[in-house]
Design a protein around this motif. Structure first.
Motif, PDB file in Angstrom:
ATOM      1  N   ASP A 282       0.800  -1.226   0.000  1.00  0.00           N
ATOM      2  CA  ASP A 282       0.000   0.000   0.000  1.00  0.00           C
ATOM      3  C   ASP A 282       0.836   1.282   0.000  1.00  0.00           C
ATOM      4  O   ASP A 282       0.747   2.092   0.924  1.00  0.00           O
ATOM      5  CB  ASP A 282      -0.974  -0.031   1.195  1.00  0.00           C
ATOM      6  N   HIS A 284       0.668   3.545  -2.547  1.00  0.00           N
ATOM      7  CA  HIS A 284      -0.270   4.587  -2.992  1.00  0.00           C
ATOM      8  C   HIS A 284       0.405   5.842  -3.546  1.00  0.00           C
ATOM      9  O   HIS A 284      -0.020   6.969  -3.231  1.00  0.00           O
ATOM     10  CB  HIS A 284      -1.249   4.950  -1.865  1.00  0.00           C
ATOM     11  N   ASP A 318      -1.095  -2.415  -4.263  1.00  0.00           N
ATOM     12  CA  ASP A 318      -1.350  -0.969  -4.177  1.00  0.00           C
ATOM     13  C   ASP A 318      -0.049  -0.161  -4.262  1.00  0.00           C
ATOM     14  O   ASP A 318       0.292   0.602  -3.343  1.00  0.00           O
ATOM     15  CB  ASP A 318      -2.157  -0.593  -2.915  1.00  0.00           C
ATOM     16  N   TYR A 326     -12.356   4.351  -6.075  1.00  0.00           N
ATOM     17  CA  TYR A 326     -13.476   4.644  -5.181  1.00  0.00           C
ATOM     18  C   TYR A 326     -14.133   5.946  -5.646  1.00  0.00           C
ATOM     19  O   TYR A 326     -13.487   6.781  -6.283  1.00  0.00           O
ATOM     20  CB  TYR A 326     -12.981   4.847  -3.747  1.00  0.00           C
ATOM     21  N   ASN A 364      -5.910  -3.772  -5.245  1.00  0.00           N
ATOM     22  CA  ASN A 364      -7.137  -3.260  -5.868  1.00  0.00           C
ATOM     23  C   ASN A 364      -6.992  -1.856  -6.445  1.00  0.00           C
ATOM     24  O   ASN A 364      -7.852  -1.405  -7.185  1.00  0.00           O
ATOM     25  CB  ASN A 364      -8.300  -3.301  -4.862  1.00  0.00           C
ATOM     26  N   HIS A 365      -5.907  -1.137  -6.102  1.00  0.00           N
ATOM     27  CA  HIS A 365      -5.693   0.177  -6.707  1.00  0.00           C
ATOM     28  C   HIS A 365      -4.829   0.099  -7.963  1.00  0.00           C
ATOM     29  O   HIS A 365      -4.625   1.116  -8.626  1.00  0.00           O
ATOM     30  CB  HIS A 365      -5.024   1.130  -5.700  1.00  0.00           C
ATOM     31  N   HIS A 410      -2.901  -9.527  -1.544  1.00  0.00           N
ATOM     32  CA  HIS A 410      -3.127  -8.124  -1.202  1.00  0.00           C
ATOM     33  C   HIS A 410      -4.016  -7.965   0.027  1.00  0.00           C
ATOM     34  O   HIS A 410      -3.698  -7.196   0.941  1.00  0.00           O
ATOM     35  CB  HIS A 410      -3.685  -7.341  -2.395  1.00  0.00           C
ATOM     36  N   ASP A 415     -11.462  -7.107   4.430  1.00  0.00           N
ATOM     37  CA  ASP A 415     -12.649  -6.260   4.642  1.00  0.00           C
ATOM     38  C   ASP A 415     -13.883  -7.134   4.877  1.00  0.00           C
ATOM     39  O   ASP A 415     -14.713  -6.863   5.735  1.00  0.00           O
ATOM     40  CB  ASP A 415     -12.921  -5.364   3.418  1.00  0.00           C
ATOM     41  N   TYR A 428     -10.211  -4.534  12.252  1.00  0.00           N
ATOM     42  CA  TYR A 428      -9.183  -3.679  11.654  1.00  0.00           C
ATOM     43  C   TYR A 428      -8.037  -3.453  12.644  1.00  0.00           C
ATOM     44  O   TYR A 428      -6.913  -3.207  12.237  1.00  0.00           O
ATOM     45  CB  TYR A 428      -9.778  -2.348  11.198  1.00  0.00           C
ATOM     46  N   HIS A 475      -3.567  -4.093   2.388  1.00  0.00           N
ATOM     47  CA  HIS A 475      -4.892  -3.556   2.037  1.00  0.00           C
ATOM     48  C   HIS A 475      -5.595  -2.751   3.119  1.00  0.00           C
ATOM     49  O   HIS A 475      -6.101  -1.677   2.840  1.00  0.00           O
ATOM     50  CB  HIS A 475      -5.822  -4.660   1.526  1.00  0.00           C
ATOM     51  N   HIS A 477      -4.427  -1.222   5.625  1.00  0.00           N
ATOM     52  CA  HIS A 477      -3.588  -0.120   6.101  1.00  0.00           C
ATOM     53  C   HIS A 477      -3.359  -0.160   7.614  1.00  0.00           C
ATOM     54  O   HIS A 477      -3.151   0.868   8.242  1.00  0.00           O
ATOM     55  CB  HIS A 477      -4.173   1.236   5.670  1.00  0.00           C
ATOM     56  N   PHE A 501     -11.944   9.471   3.298  1.00  0.00           N
ATOM     57  CA  PHE A 501     -12.843   8.346   3.554  1.00  0.00           C
ATOM     58  C   PHE A 501     -12.514   7.709   4.896  1.00  0.00           C
ATOM     59  O   PHE A 501     -13.391   7.456   5.721  1.00  0.00           O
ATOM     60  CB  PHE A 501     -12.753   7.291   2.446  1.00  0.00           C
ATOM     61  N   GLN A 502     -11.225   7.471   5.101  1.00  0.00           N
ATOM     62  CA  GLN A 502     -10.820   6.798   6.346  1.00  0.00           C
ATOM     63  C   GLN A 502     -11.168   7.655   7.559  1.00  0.00           C
ATOM     64  O   GLN A 502     -11.564   7.137   8.595  1.00  0.00           O
ATOM     65  CB  GLN A 502      -9.329   6.479   6.308  1.00  0.00           C
ATOM     66  N   ILE A 507     -10.973   5.217  10.514  1.00  0.00           N
ATOM     67  CA  ILE A 507      -9.849   4.281  10.377  1.00  0.00           C
ATOM     68  C   ILE A 507      -8.567   5.085  10.566  1.00  0.00           C
ATOM     69  O   ILE A 507      -8.342   6.068   9.868  1.00  0.00           O
ATOM     70  CB  ILE A 507      -9.813   3.605   8.978  1.00  0.00           C
TER      71      ILE A 507
HETATM   72  O1  D5M Z   1      -8.234   0.453   1.257  1.00  0.00           O
HETATM   73  C1  D5M Z   1      -7.766   0.723   2.544  1.00  0.00           C
HETATM   74  C2  D5M Z   1      -8.822   0.380   3.558  1.00  0.00           C
HETATM   75  O2  D5M Z   1      -9.829   1.369   3.576  1.00  0.00           O
HETATM   76  C3  D5M Z   1      -9.560  -0.908   3.263  1.00  0.00           C
HETATM   77  O3  D5M Z   1      -9.937  -1.478   4.488  1.00  0.00           O
HETATM   78  C4  D5M Z   1     -10.766  -0.475   2.466  1.00  0.00           C
HETATM   79  C5  D5M Z   1     -11.055   0.875   3.046  1.00  0.00           C
HETATM   80  N1  D5M Z   1     -11.504   1.899   2.096  1.00  0.00           N
HETATM   81  C6  D5M Z   1     -10.768   2.944   1.667  1.00  0.00           C
HETATM   82  N2  D5M Z   1     -11.481   3.752   0.878  1.00  0.00           N
HETATM   83  C7  D5M Z   1     -12.714   3.214   0.814  1.00  0.00           C
HETATM   84  C8  D5M Z   1     -13.935   3.604   0.177  1.00  0.00           C
HETATM   85  N3  D5M Z   1     -14.050   4.729  -0.531  1.00  0.00           N
HETATM   86  N4  D5M Z   1     -14.988   2.786   0.333  1.00  0.00           N
HETATM   87  C9  D5M Z   1     -14.906   1.662   1.069  1.00  0.00           C
HETATM   88  N5  D5M Z   1     -13.803   1.263   1.701  1.00  0.00           N
HETATM   89  C10 D5M Z   1     -12.715   2.028   1.578  1.00  0.00           C
HETATM   90  P1  D5M Z   1      -7.367   0.523  -0.073  1.00  0.00           P
HETATM   91  O4  D5M Z   1      -8.246  -0.050  -1.101  1.00  0.00           O
HETATM   92  O5  D5M Z   1      -6.144  -0.300   0.144  1.00  0.00           O
HETATM   93  O6  D5M Z   1      -7.061   1.959  -0.264  1.00  0.00           O
END
Ligand code: D5M
Ligand code: FE
Ligand code: ZN
Length: 530
Positions: A282, A284, A318, A326, A364-365, A410, A415, A428, A475, A477, A501-502, A507
């Motif tokens: 991750d 990013h 990632d 997203y 997934n990114h 990954h 989740d 988490y 994944h 984080h 988002f987090q 998170i």
């Molecule tokens: O996602 C990092 C973590 O945060 C993983 O648990 C999914 C969650 N996440 C991050 N952004 C979103 C959105 N927009 N919707 C739902 N869940 C989310 P990563 O995919 O590695 O960035």
């Protein structure tokens, strides 16, 4: 509800293996930046000290003032730490957060910011002839799925075949159609894929199991100990149920539930020499939250004497932030073009010493298909990332490094595990517990649907056929380290600060933590670079 500052401070200290006297806690909680103060106190505390005193804290706070303006990227977040309490069905008791003393097998040591940094020039001398990296279970170039209905049937059939094989030796099972012919009252067992889980009007559990011949129901009584196992059950996983047939022969009353699982006495492989691997994920790159300065501190550290044995760098997905992953993600992009993101990532890889062997799998990114198994990066992306000639493989892959089998995945299914399972089984805060569940189910993404997109292939690449020595995911984080039936489970943190988002779902990511794995002992030391 937000925790009061002193409580947070105490938690943070215990997560690093320290107690503190009351005055020390007060001083830390009242500091202008308690997180930074705690980080500094932990960093400067003498190795043999278990209880921080006010004296230690004052020294640390003085230190912060002295260092002001130097490294003030992001003060440490509430970095979670490896388990200190172990759930009953797991083996992570030996994952102690110790500050220096090596006691039981496989301890995890937390080490804050590296002692040596850029200034210390040091010529790494490594013998590349000793290196060994083999990759298995990689879908890249072998995808046959066309997305047709038949492919879904094939992938589920393969999953059932391979996982049921692991259970058949343990129970005296009958195929579902043979069970239908048996008379009531007999002992019986069935190995099946979980098709449905329902609670009955009286609170018992009705679990429908499916094999290649049909389906058969099992009833788990709510007052039995095994009812707890129903909480751990997911749709589409393969289990064995033993019990006795009802008088009309139409249902099994369950006495035992078995998961494919990892044998408790699993013998791990280790390297023949002292050599280490950094396990991260991750990164990013391309996100406005990419922690570039921390990444550089990490890569600078790799050049120091302290890191001279780190000869491998595994990155579990990632690499970049990607685009359109997203909703509203574009508002937080620093680099909007996906190829430019990989160019920038490649620049970041260049900072790593040229002799470090690098393994990359997508997440997934990344710019590969989202459905799992994900193939490795295509030619164009490989060309961009050809710095230091990394090994590029699919998600998941088993990477054997000097004899140590590392299952890299990954981690999107984490989740799903957190959403579906009770908190003590997957959360988490303790992502490694979700990894234990994946090992128990012998599948990296047991439940189809929800967060998971599974690509239909002829074979189920997501089955954990051979038990790995190390399981590496990312994944979510969050940092998580534990041991399950001797398998070292490491969920690496990330290099991306908290996103909007987090923030909205509270998170707190573990930013800039790099678990360093000793391949000869499977011990882990967590290095922090925030
Ligand atoms: O996602 C990092 C973590 O945060 C993983 O648990 C999914 C969650 N996440 C991050 N952004 C979103 C959105 N927009 N919707 C739902 N869940 C989310 P990563 O995919 O590695 O960035
Ligand atoms: Fe990520
Ligand atoms: Zn991810």
């Amino acid at each position: 509800m937000p925790l009061s500052e002193p409580v947070r401070v105490v938690r943070e200290l215990t997560s690093h293996g320290y107690n503190a006297d009351r005055e020390a806690v007060t001083l830390l909680a009242d500091a202008p930046d308690p997180d930074a103060a705690v980080a500094r106190a932990v960093e400067t505390a003498p190795d043999d000290v278990l209880t921080l005193t006010a004296e230690h804290v004052r020294e640390a706070l003085d230190d912060i003032h002295d260092a002001d303006g130097a490294d003030t990227d992001t003060p440490s977040d509430t970095a979670s730490s490896p388990d200190t309490d172990a759930p009953p069905d797991t083996d992570d008791l030996d994952t102690t957060v110790s500050s220096g003393d090596e006691t039981t097998g496989n301890p995890t040591r937390m080490t804050t910011s590296p002692a040596e940094t850029k200034g210390d020039s040091f010529d790494r001398t490594v013998d590349e002839a000793l290196r060994e990296v083999d990759i298995a279970g990689d879908i890249t170039g072998r995808s046959t799925g066309t997305g047709e209905y038949e492919d879904f049937v094939a992938v589920f059939r393969d999953r059932y075949e391979r996982l049921s094989k692991k259970l058949r030796g343990r129970v005296n099972h009958r195929p579902t159609d043979a069970l239908e012919q048996m008379s009531g009252g007999n002992d019986a067992a069935v190995v099946g894929m979980v098709n449905d889980i329902r609670s009955t009007a009286s609170g018992h559990w009705l679990v429908e199991l499916e094999d290649t011949n049909g389906t058969f129901p099992a009833l788990v009584m709510k007052d039995r100990d095994i009812a707890e196992l129903v909480d751990e059950m997911l749709l589409d996983e393969v289990v064995a149920v033993e019990g006795s047939l009802s008088s009309d022969g139409g249902i099994i009353f369950a006495d035992n539930i078995h998961f494919p699982d990892v044998p408790r006495n699993h013998q791990v492989n280790t390297a023949d020499r002292h050599v280490q691997a950094a396990l991260v994920s991750d990164v990013h790159v391309g996100s406005q939250e990419f922690a570039g300065e921390a990444w550089s501190r990490f890569t600078s550290w790799l050049h120091t004497r302290e890191a001279e044995h780190v000869e491998y760098l595994l990155i579990a997905g990632d690499m970049v932030e990607g685009v359109g992953v997203y909703p509203d993600q574009d508002e937080e992009l620093d680099i909007v073009d996906i190829y430019e993101q990989y160019e920038a990532f490649s620049e970041r890889l260049k900072e790593v010493p040229g002799d470090v062997e690098i393994v990359l799998i997508p997440g997934n990114h990344d710019a590969v298909r989202l459905a799992e198994p994900q193939p490795g990066f295509d030619e164009k992306l490989r060309d961009i990332m050809d710095v230091h000639d990394p090994h590029i493989s699919g998600n998941p892959s088993t990477v054997t490094v000097e004899g140590v089998d590392v299952l890299m995945y990954h981690g999107v299914s984490i989740d799903e595990m957190v959403a579906e399972l009770p908190e003590d089984k997957a959360s988490y805060e303790k992502p490694h517990r979700a990894m234990y569940q994946l090992l128990k189910k012998r599948h990296v993404a047991p439940q189809f649907g929800g967060h998971m997109r599974v690509a239909p292939e002829e074979k189920d690449y997501l089955v954990i056929d051979d038990v790995p020595d190390v399981f590496h995911t990312g994944h979510v984080h969050k940092l998580g380290i534990g041991t399950y039936h001797n398998v070292r489970c490491i969920n690496s943190g990330c290099w991306q600060k908290q996103t909007d988002f987090q923030k909205s779902v509270n998170i707190q990511p573990d930013v800039a933590t790099a678990p360093i794995l000793d391949l000869d002992t499977l011990e882990v030391t967590v290095r922090k670079f925030e």
